[in-house]
Design a protein around this motif. Structure first.
Motif, PDB file in Angstrom:
ATOM      1  N   ALA A 146     -16.274   7.219 -11.550  1.00 53.47           N
ATOM      2  CA  ALA A 146     -15.637   7.441  -9.902  1.00 53.47           C
ATOM      3  C   ALA A 146     -14.397   6.379  -9.856  1.00 53.47           C
ATOM      4  CB  ALA A 146     -16.727   7.112  -9.133  1.00 53.47           C
ATOM      5  N   LEU A 147     -13.557   7.004  -9.142  1.00 61.61           N
ATOM      6  CA  LEU A 147     -12.293   6.211  -9.043  1.00 61.61           C
ATOM      7  C   LEU A 147     -12.342   5.249  -7.778  1.00 61.61           C
ATOM      8  CD1 LEU A 147      -9.734   9.129  -9.409  1.00 61.61           C
ATOM      9  CD2 LEU A 147      -9.764   7.017 -10.960  1.00 61.61           C
ATOM     10  N   THR A 148     -12.028   4.102  -7.636  1.00 64.28           N
ATOM     11  CA  THR A 148     -11.920   3.236  -6.466  1.00 64.28           C
ATOM     12  C   THR A 148     -10.934   3.679  -5.489  1.00 64.28           C
ATOM     13  OG1 THR A 148     -10.170   1.809  -7.168  1.00 64.28           O
ATOM     14  CG2 THR A 148     -12.455   1.306  -7.918  1.00 64.28           C
ATOM     15  N   HIS A 149     -10.863   3.255  -4.057  1.00 62.82           N
ATOM     16  CA  HIS A 149      -9.880   3.835  -3.262  1.00 62.82           C
ATOM     17  C   HIS A 149      -8.465   3.531  -3.865  1.00 62.82           C
ATOM     18  CE1 HIS A 149      -7.976   5.102   0.631  1.00 62.82           C
ATOM     19  NE2 HIS A 149      -7.572   4.117   0.420  1.00 62.82           N
ATOM     20  N   ASN A 150      -8.348   2.234  -4.203  1.00 60.37           N
ATOM     21  CA  ASN A 150      -6.802   1.994  -4.772  1.00 60.37           C
ATOM     22  C   ASN A 150      -6.524   2.818  -5.813  1.00 60.37           C
ATOM     23  OD1 ASN A 150      -6.932   0.031  -2.599  1.00 60.37           O
ATOM     24  ND2 ASN A 150      -7.315  -1.647  -3.704  1.00 60.37           N
ATOM     25  N   GLU A 151      -7.236   3.007  -6.795  1.00 59.92           N
ATOM     26  CA  GLU A 151      -7.187   3.864  -8.004  1.00 59.92           C
ATOM     27  C   GLU A 151      -6.338   5.207  -7.520  1.00 59.92           C
ATOM     28  OE1 GLU A 151      -9.657   1.873 -11.415  1.00 59.92           O
ATOM     29  OE2 GLU A 151     -10.735   3.356 -10.208  1.00 59.92           O
ATOM     30  N   LEU A 152      -7.283   5.751  -6.458  1.00 56.90           N
ATOM     31  CA  LEU A 152      -6.854   7.091  -6.240  1.00 56.90           C
ATOM     32  C   LEU A 152      -5.604   7.058  -5.369  1.00 56.90           C
ATOM     33  CD1 LEU A 152      -7.804  10.146  -5.897  1.00 56.90           C
ATOM     34  CD2 LEU A 152      -8.988   9.400  -3.610  1.00 56.90           C
ATOM     35  N   MET A 205       1.013  -1.226  -0.028  1.00 57.88           N
ATOM     36  CA  MET A 205      -0.017   0.041  -0.080  1.00 57.88           C
ATOM     37  C   MET A 205       0.923   1.174   0.021  1.00 57.88           C
ATOM     38  SD  MET A 205      -2.999   1.308  -0.184  1.00 57.88           S
ATOM     39  CE  MET A 205      -3.860  -0.193   0.423  1.00 57.88           C
ATOM     40  N   TYR A 206       0.619   2.109  -0.901  1.00 59.34           N
ATOM     41  CA  TYR A 206       1.287   3.357  -0.911  1.00 59.34           C
ATOM     42  C   TYR A 206       0.985   4.398   0.296  1.00 59.34           C
ATOM     43  CZ  TYR A 206       2.127   2.155  -5.872  1.00 59.34           C
ATOM     44  OH  TYR A 206       2.159   1.463  -6.938  1.00 59.34           O
ATOM     45  N   GLU A 207       1.914   4.796   0.919  1.00 59.89           N
ATOM     46  CA  GLU A 207       2.053   5.963   1.824  1.00 59.89           C
ATOM     47  C   GLU A 207       1.611   7.224   1.220  1.00 59.89           C
ATOM     48  OE1 GLU A 207       2.094   5.042   4.971  1.00 59.89           O
ATOM     49  OE2 GLU A 207       2.463   3.091   4.781  1.00 59.89           O
ATOM     50  N   ILE A 208       0.244   7.714   1.390  1.00 52.26           N
ATOM     51  CA  ILE A 208       0.080   8.905   1.029  1.00 52.26           C
ATOM     52  C   ILE A 208      -0.514   9.617   2.068  1.00 52.26           C
ATOM     53  CG2 ILE A 208      -0.125   8.214  -1.124  1.00 52.26           C
ATOM     54  CD1 ILE A 208      -3.179   8.390  -0.851  1.00 52.26           C
TER      55      ILE A 208
END
Length: 308
Positions: free
Chosen positions: A69-75, A1-4
C-alpha cells in the motif's frame, strides 16, 4: 505539498497499491504522445522505472512490492511525477535526478545531457580487442564529457589510467563533479573546461573517447518534446551533424600517444563522416544500435590522413 487536486478524479482516489499506480501510469503514458529515447523502450519499463526509483526500491525486487500500500504522501508525489512526465514531457531521468548506464547510477539534471552512449557498451567489454590489456592504459580523455558518465566508466575499466573529462559547458561540468564525488574519484578524474582540446595543450593520451553533439539542423527541428529539455549545445551540430567532429579529428592526432586510438559516437552519421573525411581509414564498431554508430581511428591513420 504538490498541487494535484485537479488530477484526483475518482479513479485516482481509488489507487491504493503500487500495482494500482503502475497500471494507471501505463494507461496515462499510453494515451499520451511520449518519446522513450532516454533509457526505457516503452511505457511498461518507463512506468516501472519511475515508480521503483521514486520509491527508492531496488529494481530486482520491484515485483515483490507491487501489492504494498502507498502512503498518502507517496501517492501524491508519484501522481505529480507521472503528471509531469505525461503532460510536460519531462524525461523521467530529470524528474528523478537519476539515470542508469550499463548498471551504473548517475546523478543528472537539466544542465547536462541524459547519460546514454553506445560507447558504454564497448567499455563494458574493455574495448577488446582494440585494447589488449586494460591495465596497460595509462591515460584516457573523455571529450565532451557532459555528466562525466563515460569518464567514470573508463576509470573503472582502466584502473591504472589517469582519466580526464573535458567539456565546454560549465553547467555540465558541475553535474560531472557531483558524479565524480559520488564515485569517490576526486583524485582520479580531472575535469577540464574548454572547447575540445582548448585547455589540453601538451597533453597526450593512450585513449580518447567522445560522444560529441551530432544531431543535424533538420533533425533538431523535429526532435520530440522530451529532447527539448536537454541542453541544445549538447545535441546540435550543424547541417550535416559534423560541426564538432570536423574540428575534433584533425586535432586528435596531436593528443594521442603512439599506438593510441580514438573512439567517437556519431549516431547514424556514417555517411556524413565518410563525406566529411573521404578516404580516411576508420573502423566501425558493432554496438546494439548497429554497425554505423561508433567509429575508431588510430593515431597512425589520423597522421597519414591529416599529416603528422
Amino acid at each position: 505539498m504538490y498541487e494535484i487536486a485537479p488530477l484526483l478524479d475518482d479513479p485516482i482516489h481509488n489507487l491504493k497499491t503500487i500495482r494500482d499506480l503502475y497500471r494507471w501510469a501505463i494507461t496515462e503514458m499510453e494515451t499520451a504522445d511520449l518519446s522513450y529515447g532516454h533509457g526505457s523502450p516503452d511505457s511498461w519499463e518507463e512506468a516501472s522505472f519511475l515508480i521503483c526509483r521514486a520509491l527508492k526500491l531496488p529494481f530486482e525486487h520491484f515485483e515483490e512490492f507491487q501489492d504494498a500500500a502507498l502512503t498518502h504522501n507517496e501517492l501524491v508525489r508519484l501522481v505529480h511525477l507521472v503528471d509531469r512526465r505525461v503532460h510536460d514531457k519531462v524525461p523521467t531521468a530529470y524528474l528523478l535526478k537519476e539515470a542508469w548506464l550499463t548498471g551504473h547510477r548517475f546523478y543528472i539534471d537539466e544542465r547536462a545531457l541524459i547519460p546514454r552512449s553506445y560507447i558504454a557498451e564497448l567499455l563494458e567489454e574493455d574495448l577488446a580487442p582494440w585494447i589488449e590489456d586494460p591495465y596497460a592504459v595509462s591515460s584516457v580523455l573523455d571529450l565532451c564529457t557532459g555528466s562525466g558518465c563515460l569518464a567514470i566508466l573508463a576509470a573503472g575499466v582502466f584502473p591504472n589510467a589517469a582519466v580526464t573529462g573535458s567539456d565546454l559547458s560549465e553547467d555540465a561540468l558541475e553535474v560531472a563533479k557531483i558524479n565524480r564525488r559520488d564515485y569517490d574519484l576526486e583524485d582520479a578524474l580531472e575535469l577540464v573546461r574548454g572547447d575540445l582540446f582548448e585547455n589540453l595543450q601538451g597533453c597526450t593520451f593512450d585513449l580518447i573517447i567522445s560522444n560529441p553533439p551530432y544531431v543535424t539542423t533538420d533533425s533538431m527541428s523535429r526532435l520530440p518534446s522530451e529532447y527539448r529539455h536537454e541542453p541544445e549545445m549538447a545535441l546540435g551540430a550543424g547541417a550535416d551533424g559534423m560541426d564538432v567532429v570536423r574540428r575534433l579529428l584533425p586535432e586528435a592526432r596531436r593528443h594521442l600517444n603512439d599506438n593510441g586510438i580514438i573512439v567517437v559516437e556519431v549516431g547514424d552519421g556514417l555517411e556524413a563522416v565518410e563525406a566529411a573525411f573521404p578516404g580516411l581509414e576508420l573502423t566501425w564498431l558493432s554496438v546494439s544500435g548497429g554497425d554505423d554508430q561508433v567509429f575508431m581511428a588510430t593515431k597512425a591513420e589520423l597522421d597519414r590522413y591529416f599529416g603528422a
